[in-house]
Scaffold this motif. Structure first.
Motif, short mmCIF file in Angstrom:
data_model
loop_
_atom_site.label_atom_id
_atom_site.label_comp_id
_atom_site.label_asym_id
_atom_site.label_seq_id
_atom_site.Cartn_x
_atom_site.Cartn_y
_atom_site.Cartn_z
N GLU A 1 0.83 -1.20 0.00
CA GLU A 1 0.00 0.00 0.00
C GLU A 1 0.87 1.25 0.00
O GLU A 1 0.60 2.21 -0.74
CB GLU A 1 -0.93 0.00 1.23
N ARG A 2 1.92 1.25 0.85
CA ARG A 2 2.81 2.40 0.92
C ARG A 2 3.55 2.60 -0.40
O ARG A 2 3.77 3.73 -0.84
CB ARG A 2 3.80 2.24 2.09
N GLU B 1 1.20 4.17 -2.83
CA GLU B 1 1.01 5.59 -2.49
C GLU B 1 2.19 6.43 -2.97
O GLU B 1 2.01 7.55 -3.47
CB GLU B 1 0.81 5.74 -0.98
N LYS C 1 1.97 6.82 -6.73
CA LYS C 1 0.96 7.83 -7.08
C LYS C 1 1.47 9.23 -6.80
O LYS C 1 1.25 10.16 -7.59
CB LYS C 1 -0.32 7.58 -6.28
N SER C 2 2.18 9.36 -5.66
CA SER C 2 2.71 10.66 -5.28
C SER C 2 3.75 11.13 -6.30
O SER C 2 3.77 12.31 -6.69
CB SER C 2 3.34 10.59 -3.89
#
Length: 361
Positions: free
Chosen positions: A344-345, A348, A351-352
């Motif tokens: 998940e990290r 993220e 995406k960032s």
């Protein structure tokens, strides 16, 4: 229909003897003691295993002619029953019980019940040799103690044992093993009659004389039934006993990490954790249903190996998730959830980074 026939007699005997055992318990004051692990209150008989053992032995005398293997199983089972009975009456040290578990295993080996050869696909064969002695002893002691450890809720050990015996008997039908069919269904009937009084709220407990006897019989029948078989067939009894095995291994890890002795009681067993969330009766239903599902997966595997293997993996996945979410071993033990959180990290961050690149453009 012969399977139902051999279940009826032990069921009726157990059903009739259990009230007599309860009556004797009042005179002998053989009540279950309350400790950190127990959930009962009041004076409840703890020698209900006497009814299971007597129903089984009487029915065996009526229906069966004992060969060498069955003689060994009866002798070893009797050793475990009387060891448990002495423990229920006067309390003995865990090391003493372990000693007699080893003795019972050696008796079984003497009568030829052990895994000496495993036949793998493509003609591959593994000969255990002297290692078979150690394997048999570890198997008997491990499964016997696993069943003993789950005997913490009304009807749990008995209910799971009945399911295991019925599934084992049905699998033996497919393999055409009349000796195992009879043993399994007689044990199922003996335990089922006792369960009438042991289901929640229980008026009698099976005690160590019952749980050690049933645990030994499960382990011994599995060795007898899957001797000289493929490694996958040998895994079937492990599959049926998956919950008590997982519970036992978790208890060993948990107590080791906490610096506790393995014999120390606690309330972090699988059934305790489920009971905190779902209640007493529902927990027993959940665990028995899971055992039945593992048994069903064994049938699925025999029909379609790929589908059966997938079913087993899905069940194990959910068991693993529960162990991690409940901190059954340790709050730091979460390999699957930890991997999910890391993924998940990672997503993220990706995406960032994409968002930053868009902003820069």
């Amino acid at each position: 229909m012969n399977e139902l026939k051999v279940m009826v007699l032990p069921f009726l005997i157990s059903l009739g003897i259990t009230p007599l055992v309860k009556w004797y318990s009042v005179a002998a004051k053989t009540y279950a003691k309350e400790n950190k692990r127990t959930v009962h209150h009041g004076k409840i008989s703890r020698i209900g295993g006497v009814a299971i053992y007597l129903a089984f032995m009487i029915t065996m005398a009526v229906y069966m002619k004992a060969d060498r293997a069955i003689t060994g199983i009866l002798a070893g089972g009797s050793i475990m029953f009387f060891t448990g009975l002495v423990d229920d009456l006067i309390d003995i040290k865990p090391v003493v019980k372990l000693f007699f578990e080893v003795v019972a295993a050696l008796v079984l080996i003497y009568y030829g019940v052990q895994v000496d050869v495993i036949r793998l696909p493509f003609g591959i064969q593994i000969n255990f040799g002297l290692i078979s002695f150690l394997f048999t002893i570890l198997w008997i002691a491990g499964i016997t103690n696993a069943v003993n450890l789950i005997d913490g809720l009304d009807g749990l050990a008995g209910g799971m044992s009945v399911i295991i015996f019925v599934v084992t008997g049905c699998l033996a039908l497919i393999e055409r093993r009349p000796d195992i069919i009879a043993l399994a269904f007689i044990l199922a009937g003996s335990t089922l009659g006792f369960l009438v009084y042991n289901s929640h709220p229980a008026s009698i407990f099976m005690g160590d004389c019952g749980s050690l006897f049933l645990g030994f019989m499960i382990s011994a029948i599995s060795l007898m039934g899957f001797k000289s078989s493929t490694i996958l067939t040998l895994a079937l009894p492990i599959l049926l006993l998956m919950l008590p095995i997982v519970d036992t291994l978790s208890a060993i890890l948990r107590r080791t990490l906490k610096g506790m002795k393995f014999s120390q009681a606690d309330k972090s067993h699988l059934h305790h954790l489920l009971m905190n969330q779902f209640g007493h009766r529902n927990t027993v239903i959940i665990m028995c249903s899971m055992t039945a599902l593992f048994g069903l997966s064994a049938y699925v595997y025999m029909i379609n190996r790929n589908l059966g293997f997938l079913t087993i993996l899905i069940l194990l996945f959910f068991v693993e998730l529960f162990i991690e979410k409940s901190a059954m071993i340790s709050v730091k033990f979460h390999p699957m959830l930890g991997l999910w959180h890391r993924m998940e990290r990672m997503m993220e961050r990706m995406k960032s980074n994409r968002h930053k690149k868009k902003m820069e453009k």
